[in-house]
Write a protein that holds these residues in place. Structure first.
Motif, PDB file in Angstrom:
ATOM      1  N   ARG A 153      48.193  46.159  43.044  1.00  0.00           N
ATOM      2  CA  ARG A 153      48.663  45.887  41.687  1.00  0.00           C
ATOM      3  C   ARG A 153      47.759  46.854  40.727  1.00  0.00           C
ATOM      4  N   ALA A 154      48.417  46.872  39.438  1.00  0.00           N
ATOM      5  CA  ALA A 154      47.340  47.483  38.446  1.00  0.00           C
ATOM      6  C   ALA A 154      46.597  46.551  37.950  1.00  0.00           C
ATOM      7  N   GLN A 155      45.439  47.161  37.435  1.00  0.00           N
ATOM      8  CA  GLN A 155      44.460  46.300  36.794  1.00  0.00           C
ATOM      9  C   GLN A 155      45.101  45.592  35.524  1.00  0.00           C
ATOM     10  N   GLY A 156      44.708  44.234  35.371  1.00  0.00           N
ATOM     11  CA  GLY A 156      45.171  43.572  34.401  1.00  0.00           C
ATOM     12  C   GLY A 156      46.317  42.695  34.755  1.00  0.00           C
ATOM     13  N   SER A 157      46.993  42.778  36.156  1.00  0.00           N
ATOM     14  CA  SER A 157      47.991  42.040  36.880  1.00  0.00           C
ATOM     15  C   SER A 157      47.081  40.928  37.252  1.00  0.00           C
ATOM     16  N   GLY A 158      48.203  39.594  36.936  1.00  0.00           N
ATOM     17  CA  GLY A 158      47.605  38.437  37.518  1.00  0.00           C
ATOM     18  C   GLY A 158      47.645  38.145  38.728  1.00  0.00           C
ATOM     19  N   THR A 159      48.602  38.763  39.690  1.00  0.00           N
ATOM     20  CA  THR A 159      48.862  38.735  40.794  1.00  0.00           C
ATOM     21  C   THR A 159      47.671  39.297  41.626  1.00  0.00           C
ATOM     22  N   ARG A 160      47.186  40.603  40.995  1.00  0.00           N
ATOM     23  CA  ARG A 160      46.043  40.939  41.580  1.00  0.00           C
ATOM     24  C   ARG A 160      44.809  40.233  41.476  1.00  0.00           C
ATOM     25  N   ALA A 161      44.631  39.713  40.346  1.00  0.00           N
ATOM     26  CA  ALA A 161      43.351  38.722  40.039  1.00  0.00           C
ATOM     27  C   ALA A 161      43.316  37.692  40.985  1.00  0.00           C
ATOM     28  N   THR A 162      44.409  37.114  41.237  1.00  0.00           N
ATOM     29  CA  THR A 162      44.456  35.981  42.116  1.00  0.00           C
ATOM     30  C   THR A 162      44.035  36.238  43.480  1.00  0.00           C
ATOM     31  N   PHE A 163      44.754  37.531  44.100  1.00  0.00           N
ATOM     32  CA  PHE A 163      44.258  38.070  45.152  1.00  0.00           C
ATOM     33  C   PHE A 163      42.808  38.309  45.572  1.00  0.00           C
ATOM     34  N   GLU A 164      42.131  38.927  44.404  1.00  0.00           N
ATOM     35  CA  GLU A 164      40.784  39.294  44.588  1.00  0.00           C
ATOM     36  C   GLU A 164      40.058  38.201  44.570  1.00  0.00           C
ATOM     37  N   LYS A 165      40.360  37.085  43.731  1.00  0.00           N
ATOM     38  CA  LYS A 165      39.687  35.950  43.620  1.00  0.00           C
ATOM     39  C   LYS A 165      39.543  35.189  45.034  1.00  0.00           C
ATOM     40  N   TRP A 166      40.790  35.126  45.550  1.00  0.00           N
ATOM     41  CA  TRP A 166      40.324  34.286  46.806  1.00  0.00           C
ATOM     42  C   TRP A 166      40.297  35.011  48.147  1.00  0.00           C
ATOM     43  N   VAL A 167      40.360  36.493  47.863  1.00  0.00           N
ATOM     44  CA  VAL A 167      40.427  37.208  49.157  1.00  0.00           C
ATOM     45  C   VAL A 167      39.302  38.159  49.238  1.00  0.00           C
ATOM     46  N   MET A 168      38.694  38.604  47.927  1.00  0.00           N
ATOM     47  CA  MET A 168      37.921  39.732  48.134  1.00  0.00           C
ATOM     48  C   MET A 168      36.189  39.111  47.887  1.00  0.00           C
ATOM     49  N   ALA A 169      36.238  37.963  47.522  1.00  0.00           N
ATOM     50  CA  ALA A 169      34.952  37.352  47.378  1.00  0.00           C
ATOM     51  C   ALA A 169      33.743  38.123  46.644  1.00  0.00           C
ATOM     52  N   GLY A 170      34.528  38.936  45.539  1.00  0.00           N
ATOM     53  CA  GLY A 170      33.492  39.778  44.688  1.00  0.00           C
ATOM     54  C   GLY A 170      33.286  40.784  45.082  1.00  0.00           C
ATOM     55  N   GLN A 171      33.929  41.384  46.284  1.00  0.00           N
ATOM     56  CA  GLN A 171      33.768  42.713  46.705  1.00  0.00           C
ATOM     57  C   GLN A 171      34.984  43.798  45.946  1.00  0.00           C
ATOM     58  N   PRO A 172      34.620  44.962  45.399  1.00  0.00           N
ATOM     59  CA  PRO A 172      35.525  45.403  44.952  1.00  0.00           C
ATOM     60  C   PRO A 172      36.569  46.221  45.751  1.00  0.00           C
ATOM     61  N   ALA A 173      37.849  46.268  45.536  1.00  0.00           N
ATOM     62  CA  ALA A 173      38.709  46.916  46.306  1.00  0.00           C
ATOM     63  C   ALA A 173      38.995  48.401  46.255  1.00  0.00           C
ATOM     64  N   LEU A 174      39.113  49.114  47.342  1.00  0.00           N
ATOM     65  CA  LEU A 174      39.068  50.310  47.620  1.00  0.00           C
ATOM     66  C   LEU A 174      40.092  50.987  46.505  1.00  0.00           C
ATOM     67  N   ALA A 175      39.805  52.225  45.789  1.00  0.00           N
ATOM     68  CA  ALA A 175      40.771  52.868  45.114  1.00  0.00           C
ATOM     69  C   ALA A 175      41.953  53.167  45.898  1.00  0.00           C
ATOM     70  N   ALA A 176      43.043  52.923  45.363  1.00  0.00           N
ATOM     71  CA  ALA A 176      44.278  53.280  46.017  1.00  0.00           C
ATOM     72  C   ALA A 176      45.362  53.276  44.900  1.00  0.00           C
ATOM     73  N   GLN A 177      46.674  53.403  45.280  1.00  0.00           N
ATOM     74  CA  GLN A 177      47.764  53.773  44.569  1.00  0.00           C
ATOM     75  C   GLN A 177      48.011  52.267  43.623  1.00  0.00           C
ATOM     76  N   GLU A 178      48.026  52.382  42.536  1.00  0.00           N
ATOM     77  CA  GLU A 178      48.630  51.109  41.816  1.00  0.00           C
ATOM     78  C   GLU A 178      50.063  51.098  41.098  1.00  0.00           C
ATOM     79  N   GLN A 179      50.505  49.884  40.946  1.00  0.00           N
ATOM     80  CA  GLN A 179      51.697  49.528  40.452  1.00  0.00           C
ATOM     81  C   GLN A 179      51.740  48.641  39.410  1.00  0.00           C
ATOM     82  N   ASP A 180      52.243  48.582  38.206  1.00  0.00           N
ATOM     83  CA  ASP A 180      52.595  47.709  37.377  1.00  0.00           C
ATOM     84  C   ASP A 180      53.497  46.511  37.825  1.00  0.00           C
ATOM     85  N   SER A 181      54.631  47.026  38.690  1.00  0.00           N
ATOM     86  CA  SER A 181      55.883  46.144  39.009  1.00  0.00           C
ATOM     87  C   SER A 181      55.668  45.696  40.312  1.00  0.00           C
TER      88      SER A 181
END
Length: 288
Positions: A153-181
């Motif tokens: 999901r694109a930066q600014g997405s709440g779904t992405r923020a939730t996923f990163e908060k509970w899965v990524m443990a502070g580690q940055p996600a690999l650059a990949a295709q991003e979608q707003d929808s």
């Protein structure tokens, strides 16, 4: 004299209609705009349609754009309600103290994969490894020899923020295709061999397959108890001063008709069904 009586009768009926409209307490001929989280959008759209059908002349205009957009727009006063998967205090540049938080539901977030992927369970560490890029082939996690294709999901997405908060443990996600929808994310995963992403429970359909994590299935009951960790509150933020239509629509969002029927029917979780409460820092409190 007869004409005068007719006009007096018409005037009386008109005044009576106005009086009845005033007594109903409904706001006629008005609209409000609700912007933000695409994860929450389907529920608010459905509730808005029901509310508008029951109140002639009222229109609830619901748009997506992501949680960041919802929070920034409500802070600026550009809309009546800003939908968000995040607490306002989690978003940089947002002054949460000036906004009012209305938690209307809970949303579970699940990893989804293309149906051709023959892996059904990942550990949290493996899921994190896929999104950081240390795991690049499904063979590394027990699947077939197939390249992993990330869809984010694109930066600014709440779904992405939730996923990163509970899965990524502070580690940055690999650059990949991003979608707003979220809908576009699902479509790409469904049509791309080896693809993986994440969506709200309400967006999972037969075109993709959800993924268990640490042998815990992404189910509503597992969110209730906290066994499934990837979830968030769905917030509808307003400014402290709201107009009558905004107040009435929010009241409707908390009605039994929405909370006990529409919310679960559309794949969300009623606030009243939660057995735990989680604050912005992740601290858990048992409720029942």
């Amino acid at each position: 004299m007869r004409t005068r009586k007719i006009w007096l009768g018409v005037l009386t009926l008109g005044l009576l209609a106005l009086s009845l409209a005033g007594c109903s307490g409904q706001t006629k001929g008005q609209s409000i705009t609700v912007v933000g989280s695409s994860a929450l959008q389907p529920l608010v759209e459905a509730a808005g349609e029901e509310y508008s059908s029951a109140h002639t002349g009222v229109f609830i205009n619901v748009q997506g754009g992501g949680s960041g957009t919802g929070l920034s727009q409500i802070q600026e006063g550009a809309v009546a309600i800003g939908n968000s998967d995040l607490f306002a205090s989690e978003k940089t540049g947002i002054n949460a103290s000036k906004l009012v938080d209305h938690k209307v539901a809970v949303v579970g977030i699940t990893p989804i994969v293309n149906k051709g992927v023959n892996v059904h369970n990942l550990t949290m560490a493996q899921l994190r490894g896929i999104f950081t890029g240390t795991i690049t082939n499904w063979r590394q996690v027990g699947g077939k020899n197939q390249k992993i294709v990330l869809v984010n999901r694109a930066q600014g997405s709440g779904t992405r923020a939730t996923f990163e908060k509970w899965v990524m443990a502070g580690q940055p996600a690999l650059a990949a295709q991003e979608q707003d929808s979220t809908g576009m994310v699902r479509q790409i995963v469904a049509s791309t061999p080896g693809a993986i992403s994440y969506v709200a429970f309400s967006y999972v359909d037969k075109s993709v397959r959800s993924m268990s994590v640490d042998d815990v299935s992404p189910t509503v009951n597992n969110v209730h108890t906290g066994k499934w960790q990837i979830w968030a509150y769905e917030h509808m933020y307003t400014q402290k001063k709201q107009n009558k239509l905004t107040k009435n629509f929010l009241k409707y969002m908390f009605s039994n008709k929405v909370q006990q029927k529409l919310v679960p029917q559309m794949g969300y979780i009623p606030i009243t069904d939660m057995l735990i409460e989680r604050d912005v820092d992740g601290h858990i409190t048992k409720l029942k």
